[in-house]
Every structure is written in C-alpha cells, then in structure tokens.
Write a protein that holds these residues in place. Structure first.
Motif, PDB file in Angstrom:
ATOM      1  N   GLU A 138       0.818  -1.213   0.000  1.00  0.00           N
ATOM      2  CA  GLU A 138       0.000   0.000   0.000  1.00  0.00           C
ATOM      3  C   GLU A 138       0.852   1.263   0.000  1.00  0.00           C
ATOM      4  N   SER A 139       2.038   1.187   0.581  1.00  0.00           N
ATOM      5  CA  SER A 139       2.889   2.368   0.711  1.00  0.00           C
ATOM      6  C   SER A 139       3.613   2.735  -0.582  1.00  0.00           C
ATOM      7  N   LEU A 140       3.600   1.850  -1.567  1.00  0.00           N
ATOM      8  CA  LEU A 140       4.321   2.124  -2.808  1.00  0.00           C
ATOM      9  C   LEU A 140       3.573   3.153  -3.651  1.00  0.00           C
ATOM     10  N   PRO A 141       4.300   3.987  -4.406  1.00  0.00           N
ATOM     11  CA  PRO A 141       3.660   5.034  -5.213  1.00  0.00           C
ATOM     12  C   PRO A 141       2.858   4.464  -6.383  1.00  0.00           C
ATOM     13  N   GLN A 142       2.083   5.338  -7.018  1.00  0.00           N
ATOM     14  CA  GLN A 142       1.138   4.936  -8.063  1.00  0.00           C
ATOM     15  C   GLN A 142       1.749   4.149  -9.220  1.00  0.00           C
ATOM     16  N   PRO A 143       2.959   4.481  -9.702  1.00  0.00           N
ATOM     17  CA  PRO A 143       3.494   3.702 -10.827  1.00  0.00           C
ATOM     18  C   PRO A 143       3.534   2.200 -10.572  1.00  0.00           C
ATOM     19  N   PHE A 144       3.774   1.782  -9.345  1.00  0.00           N
ATOM     20  CA  PHE A 144       3.822   0.350  -9.043  1.00  0.00           C
ATOM     21  C   PHE A 144       2.430  -0.275  -9.152  1.00  0.00           C
ATOM     22  N   TRP A 145       1.401   0.486  -8.796  1.00  0.00           N
ATOM     23  CA  TRP A 145       0.033  -0.020  -8.920  1.00  0.00           C
ATOM     24  C   TRP A 145      -0.361  -0.134 -10.390  1.00  0.00           C
ATOM     25  N   ARG A 146       0.111   0.789 -11.185  1.00  0.00           N
ATOM     26  CA  ARG A 146      -0.158   0.693 -12.619  1.00  0.00           C
ATOM     27  C   ARG A 146       0.618  -0.466 -13.242  1.00  0.00           C
ATOM     28  N   LEU A 147       1.806  -0.722 -12.732  1.00  0.00           N
ATOM     29  CA  LEU A 147       2.561  -1.884 -13.205  1.00  0.00           C
ATOM     30  C   LEU A 147       1.798  -3.170 -12.894  1.00  0.00           C
ATOM     31  N   ALA A 148       1.142  -3.208 -11.745  1.00  0.00           N
ATOM     32  CA  ALA A 148       0.330  -4.377 -11.392  1.00  0.00           C
ATOM     33  C   ALA A 148      -0.815  -4.561 -12.386  1.00  0.00           C
ATOM     34  N   GLU A 149      -1.371  -3.456 -12.896  1.00  0.00           N
ATOM     35  CA  GLU A 149      -2.436  -3.545 -13.899  1.00  0.00           C
ATOM     36  C   GLU A 149      -1.937  -4.209 -15.175  1.00  0.00           C
ATOM     37  N   VAL A 150      -0.684  -3.976 -15.510  1.00  0.00           N
ATOM     38  CA  VAL A 150      -0.100  -4.598 -16.697  1.00  0.00           C
ATOM     39  C   VAL A 150      -0.150  -6.117 -16.580  1.00  0.00           C
ATOM     40  N   PHE A 151       0.190  -6.637 -15.405  1.00  0.00           N
ATOM     41  CA  PHE A 151       0.164  -8.089 -15.213  1.00  0.00           C
ATOM     42  C   PHE A 151      -1.261  -8.601 -15.034  1.00  0.00           C
ATOM     43  N   ARG A 152      -2.101  -7.798 -14.421  1.00  0.00           N
ATOM     44  CA  ARG A 152      -3.510  -8.190 -14.286  1.00  0.00           C
ATOM     45  C   ARG A 152      -4.153  -8.361 -15.657  1.00  0.00           C
ATOM     46  N   ASN A 153      -3.838  -7.460 -16.582  1.00  0.00           N
ATOM     47  CA  ASN A 153      -4.436  -7.492 -17.917  1.00  0.00           C
ATOM     48  C   ASN A 153      -3.637  -8.325 -18.913  1.00  0.00           C
ATOM     49  N   GLN A 154      -2.546  -8.924 -18.446  1.00  0.00           N
ATOM     50  CA  GLN A 154      -1.714  -9.788 -19.286  1.00  0.00           C
ATOM     51  C   GLN A 154      -1.225  -9.075 -20.549  1.00  0.00           C
ATOM     52  N   VAL A 155      -0.647  -7.884 -20.354  1.00  0.00           N
ATOM     53  CA  VAL A 155      -0.128  -7.115 -21.488  1.00  0.00           C
ATOM     54  C   VAL A 155       1.334  -6.724 -21.261  1.00  0.00           C
ATOM     55  N   PHE A 156       2.033  -7.490 -20.436  1.00  0.00           N
ATOM     56  CA  PHE A 156       3.427  -7.147 -20.148  1.00  0.00           C
ATOM     57  C   PHE A 156       4.297  -7.302 -21.389  1.00  0.00           C
ATOM     58  N   GLU A 157       5.118  -6.295 -21.613  1.00  0.00           N
ATOM     59  CA  GLU A 157       6.093  -6.316 -22.698  1.00  0.00           C
ATOM     60  C   GLU A 157       7.322  -5.543 -22.228  1.00  0.00           C
ATOM     61  N   LEU A 158       8.477  -6.085 -22.461  1.00  0.00           N
ATOM     62  CA  LEU A 158       9.718  -5.429 -22.059  1.00  0.00           C
ATOM     63  C   LEU A 158      10.422  -4.884 -23.292  1.00  0.00           C
ATOM     64  N   CYS A 159      10.764  -3.602 -23.240  1.00  0.00           N
ATOM     65  CA  CYS A 159      11.449  -2.954 -24.357  1.00  0.00           C
ATOM     66  C   CYS A 159      12.772  -2.375 -23.862  1.00  0.00           C
ATOM     67  N   THR A 160      13.727  -2.318 -24.751  1.00  0.00           N
ATOM     68  CA  THR A 160      15.026  -1.742 -24.411  1.00  0.00           C
ATOM     69  C   THR A 160      15.418  -0.698 -25.447  1.00  0.00           C
ATOM     70  N   ALA A 161      16.257   0.217 -25.038  1.00  0.00           N
ATOM     71  CA  ALA A 161      16.778   1.246 -25.938  1.00  0.00           C
ATOM     72  C   ALA A 161      18.170   1.627 -25.470  1.00  0.00           C
ATOM     73  N   ASP A 162      18.982   2.071 -26.402  1.00  0.00           N
ATOM     74  CA  ASP A 162      20.334   2.500 -26.056  1.00  0.00           C
ATOM     75  C   ASP A 162      20.278   3.805 -25.278  1.00  0.00           C
ATOM     76  N   GLY A 163      20.945   3.825 -24.135  1.00  0.00           N
ATOM     77  CA  GLY A 163      20.993   5.025 -23.321  1.00  0.00           C
ATOM     78  C   GLY A 163      22.318   5.743 -23.466  1.00  0.00           C
ATOM     79  N   GLU A 164      22.570   6.629 -22.545  1.00  0.00           N
ATOM     80  CA  GLU A 164      23.823   7.378 -22.578  1.00  0.00           C
ATOM     81  C   GLU A 164      25.002   6.481 -22.211  1.00  0.00           C
TER      82      GLU A 164
END
Length: 356
Positions: free
Chosen positions: A17-43
């Motif tokens: 419960e103490s975790l900020p909103q982005p973590f709850w939205r991440l949980a929605e990704v797994f609830r809806n079975q739409v997880f996808e991992l993307c990568t990009a070149d950084g600095e």
C-alpha cells in the motif's frame, strides 16, 4: 483497501500500500496480461529498460526502470500467462518475471518512473476496412480518446474530450468499426451514448436524426441500431459528420504534434512537403492536409509511428481521402457519403501514381 486494490496485489505479489502509483499501474499490466519489455540504447552505451502501459495515437505512456539491469533472458514471443513478483530492498527493487514456458528473468532497478506524453490525433488515418472510411476514421478517433480517459484518468483528458467520452458508446456510430472485429464488447452501448449523439445532432441542425434517436432511446432494438447506422451513410448526415469532426479536431488541437529524432523528423517533413508539391502540381489549392479543386476535395491522413518503443518495421505513411461531386461544392470527405454523383477512394501517397 478496496477490492480492486486487493485484485492488483494478487496480480503482483509484493505490492504494498505504501508504494507510489506507478507500481500499482505496473500491477495492472500483469492483471491485464499485457506485459512487454522494451530496451533502448541510453547514454554512455548503457541499456535502458521500458515497459509500455498504454500506447495509442493520442497518448504514449510507459514505465522507465532507473539504473536497471537484468539477469536471465526475456522471451518476447511469449506474451500470455506471464506472472511476476515484486521484491522491495533497501537499495531498490527486483521484479521477478515468469513466462508461460517456465522461463524466468529478474529486473533489478533503483526506481520506477512513470512517463506520459499526449499528442494530436485528429490527423490519423488507418484504413483497414473499405466503405464509409470517413465514419470509420471518426470511430477510431472517438475510441482513442475514450481509451485515453479510461486508462489514464480524468486528469489526462481535457473538458472537450470528456464531452465526447460517451460518443463511442452510441451503437449505430460504433458499428462503423475501423477494424475487422466488432467493437461492441469493448464499447457496450449506453443511454449516455445516445444522449451524446442526440446533442450533436441538435447542434448540427439535423432534427430528423435527433427525432429518430428519441425513438431509439425508448426502443433500443438491434434492427433499429443497424438501420440508424445505415442512415449515417446518407448525404443528409454530412452536417452531423462535419460537426463531430470539428469537435474532435478542437479537442485534439489542444495537444502538440508528434516530434521525432532529427533524422526521422526530417524524413517526415520531406514526405509532407512532397505530398503538398504533388497536389499543387495537380492544380489543387489549400494547405496540408486539406486541398480542393473544382468538384474535388482531398484530405491527407497519416499513419504515425510512436516517438518511442516503436517496432522497427512501422513507418510513416500518408493517405489521400479523395472525394468527388458532380454537382455542388465538395467539402471535407463529401464524396464518401452515398448519393448520386458522389465518388470516393483512399490512396496511399506514392508519388505521381497516387491519383491514377
């Protein structure tokens, strides 16, 4: 804690419960079975990790994992039956992901950052189905802004968008699906949808259609829904179409246009300029994306890639929505309505053969 929060905690064990909103939205990704991992070149040659949340023509929202590294290997072809567990440590977090085949990998990251960007969408055109493309384009736009409000919340939508929120729930309008599948399951019909279209018909001065909707609200039969959908093909609905388009356009114009990396933006600008030069060479007047000549009107519509997390094979395209009328002024997409002396077609811009 409400039931939905409990559901999200079940979808992502370790969520607190103490975790900020982005973590709850991440949980929605797994609830809806739409997880996808993307990568990009950084600095400095580092690899950056992203998880898309909702990506459509109106909004690009995603998670960025700060100071992230991965142990194990992600299998991108496995998109179903993915589960995860979140572990909170003093120095950051670990997301243990299990894919359907039994493959397991772990993402170690310092923090989860939420990113969202909003863009104009009224110039988008996806022409997956033939016939009444002008209405199918509007249905796509209405569904796009509806999804934006549902998934990203009221704070992500303007008052103009909220006023059009229920439009996609008007069954006769929604039946002009831009994709092969019917959209009823995704956007069930509602009385609010009928009221929304009634108000629009009233504003457009289309009193005949408004009266028909009064009957439809009392007797929302399936056959009447189909009949009202067919009535949208008539030239007498053109004023209603133009009003809806202008309202969606006004809502869309409150946001910036998409901008890309310098090289890609240059290619897109050149493509638009070539389309403009081509049409002017054919005697058309106007400015991109709207042109006219005598009894013709051309509306340019675009397929735009996302600014981030886009597949490498998706490219920018321009399509011409070409309308012709033998008599009277030809307005925006007038030729797409069924009537004597009206003709229409959609052509991808490919140079000199585009209008042949």
């Amino acid at each position: 804690m409400d039931e939905y929060q409990k559901e999200l905690m079940n979808a992502l064990p370790g969520l607190k419960e103490s975790l900020p909103q982005p973590f709850w939205r991440l949980a929605e990704v797994f609830r809806n079975q739409v997880f996808e991992l993307c990568t990009a070149d950084g600095e400095e040659g580092t690899l950056e990790y992203y998880v898309p949340y909702m990506m459509n023509d109106a909004a690009e929202s995603y998670f960025m994992m700060e100071k992230c590294h991965m142990t194990g290997e992600y299998q991108p072809e496995e998109t179903e039956n993915t589960s995860a567990e979140l572990i909170t440590e003093e120095t950051g977090y670990a997301l243990i992901v299990r894919q359907a085949s039994g493959n397991v990998f772990t993402l170690w990251f310092a923090n989860l950052r939420w990113k969202e960007h909003f863009y104009q969408y009224h110039g988008i055109g996806h022409f997956w189905r033939k016939g009444q493309e002008q209405w199918r384009q509007l249905v796509y736009m209405a569904g796009t802004l509806h999804d934006k409000c549902v998934y990203l919340g009221d704070e992500a939508c303007s008052e103009k968008e909220k006023a059009l929120f229920h439009l996609i729930e008007f069954g006769p309008f929604r039946k002009w699906s831009p994709i092969q599948e019917d959209l009823e399951e995704k956007y069930p019909p509602t009385y609010e949808g009928i009221d929304c279209m009634r108000q629009l018909a009233r504003e457009a001065g289309d009193w005949k259609y408004e009266r028909l909707l009064c009957v439809y609200k009392k007797f929302p039969f399936r056959w009447l829904e189909t009949w009202l959908s067919r009535r949208l093909e008539k030239p007498s609905r053109e004023a209603l179409y133009q009003l809806i388009y202008e309202k969606i356009r006004a809502a869309s114009c409150e946001y910036p246009v998409r901008r890309y990396q310098e090289e890609e933006q240059y290619r897109i600008d050149v493509c638009r300029q070539e389309a403009d030069t081509f049409l002017r060479g054919k005697g058309f007047q106007g400015t991109y994306p709207e042109y006219y000549k005598e009894s013709m009107w051309i509306q340019a519509a675009e397929e735009q890639p996302f600014t981030i997390l886009e597949s490498s094979d998706y490219v920018f395209r321009i399509y011409f929505m070409i309308s012709e009328r033998k008599k009277g002024r030809c307005g925006r997409n007038s030729g797409f309505f069924h009537g004597r002396g009206r003709r229409s077609r959609v052509a991808e811009f490919k140079g000199n053969e585009s209008l042949s």
